[in-house]
Design an enzyme around this catalytic site. Structure first.
Site, PDB file in Angstrom:
ATOM      1  N   TYR A   1       0.837  -1.205   0.000  1.00  0.00           N
ATOM      2  CA  TYR A   1       0.000   0.000   0.000  1.00  0.00           C
ATOM      3  C   TYR A   1       0.869   1.251   0.000  1.00  0.00           C
ATOM      4  CZ  TYR A   1      -3.497   3.414   1.495  1.00  0.00           C
ATOM      5  OH  TYR A   1      -4.316   4.515   1.578  1.00  0.00           O
TER       6      TYR A   1
ATOM      7  N   THR B   1     -13.435   5.435   7.047  1.00  0.00           N
ATOM      8  CA  THR B   1     -14.348   4.933   6.027  1.00  0.00           C
ATOM      9  C   THR B   1     -14.343   3.413   6.129  1.00  0.00           C
ATOM     10  OG1 THR B   1     -12.648   4.645   4.308  1.00  0.00           O
ATOM     11  CG2 THR B   1     -13.643   6.845   4.522  1.00  0.00           C
TER      12      THR B   1
END
Length: 255
Positions: A160, A195
């Site tokens: 990532y 989120t």
């Protein structure tokens, strides 16, 4: 609130999270908005919420044919975007790891979606912006980065972090290449933003407290915190901004 009046914007990953919040804000600012997402149901729900100013585009950003077809369909329908937010991405919690422990398939999946998918989105956005039937060229492309691509904050998330560092470099390269055609490319760098992408952290009180404790402003971010800078970069207010990183991270990257 009409800073984007007359503009058409495409937002990838707009079915949920930051992408959805940005798409909804763009619509409130007067833009027509394309909800681009791999999840057709999420895209349709977002369109229903926003109303006539929105339409859905179901696409897989890691598949070039899917991306190219989406842009071609929008151009044919008179929805060629002036603004493209390349926001879609993944973070594979429980699989991404320190480099010695990282499985190659996790690396490939992350890079395919986050970096290659962003590249393909930007590639076809630029092509679309260069080939307007009205003879105009130009537009605003906004990429979603991460503090983990700037420092060692994400040392447990090798794939990532590397993908986000690549996105930061991609934005600068494309910004320099097309500045003479009035195509602006910038990167927004949200910090820890709660989120569904980070449920693995937000649902773990200890992990959440540890990361929030490293944020100078003392709280987690929300998708609403990211909307304003996106509007600025999408609007004519940001006409002299290109090739830049805009951190919206509560001060994380100051430490």
């Amino acid at each position: 609130m009409t800073r984007l009046e007359g503009k058409t914007a495409l937002v990838t990953g707009a079915g949920t999270g930051i992408g959805l919040a940005v798409a909804e804000r763009f619509a409130r600012e007067g833009a027509r908005v394309v909800i681009a997402d791999r999840d057709a149901d999420a895209a349709s729900l977002a369109v229903a919420t926003i109303g006539d100013a929105a339409r859905a585009a179901v696409l897989d950003i890691s598949d070039e044919q899917s991306v190219a077809t989406a842009f071609a369909d929008l151009e044919a329908a008179g929805w060629a975007p002036d603004v493209v937010v390349a926001n879609a991405g993944v973070q594979l919690f429980g699989h991404d790891a320190k480099v010695a422990d990282l499985d190659l398939e996790v690396w490939r999946r992350t890079i395919d979606i986050n970096l290659t998918g962003t590249f393909l989105t930007v590639k076809h956005a630029v092509r679309s912006m260069l080939s307007r039937e009205d003879g105009r060229s130009g537009g605003s492309i906004i990429l979603t980065g991460s503090p983990t691509g700037l420092n060692g904050e994400g040392h447990d998330f090798t794939a990532y972090s590397a993908s986000k560092a690549g996105i930061h470099g991609l934005a600068r390269t494309v910004a320099a290449a097309y500045a003479d055609r009035n195509i602006r490319v910038n990167t927004v760098v949200p910090g820890y933003t709660e989120t569904t992408l980070v449920t693995a952290i937000s649902s773990d009180p200890e992990a959440r407290a540890a990361i929030v404790g490293r944020i100078p402003l003392g709280r987690a971010g929300s998708p609403a915190d990211v909307e304003g800078i996106m509007v600025y970069l999408a609007s004519d207010d940001g006409a002299f901004a290109t090739g830049a990183l805009f951190a919206v991270d509560g001060g994380m990257t100051t430490l």
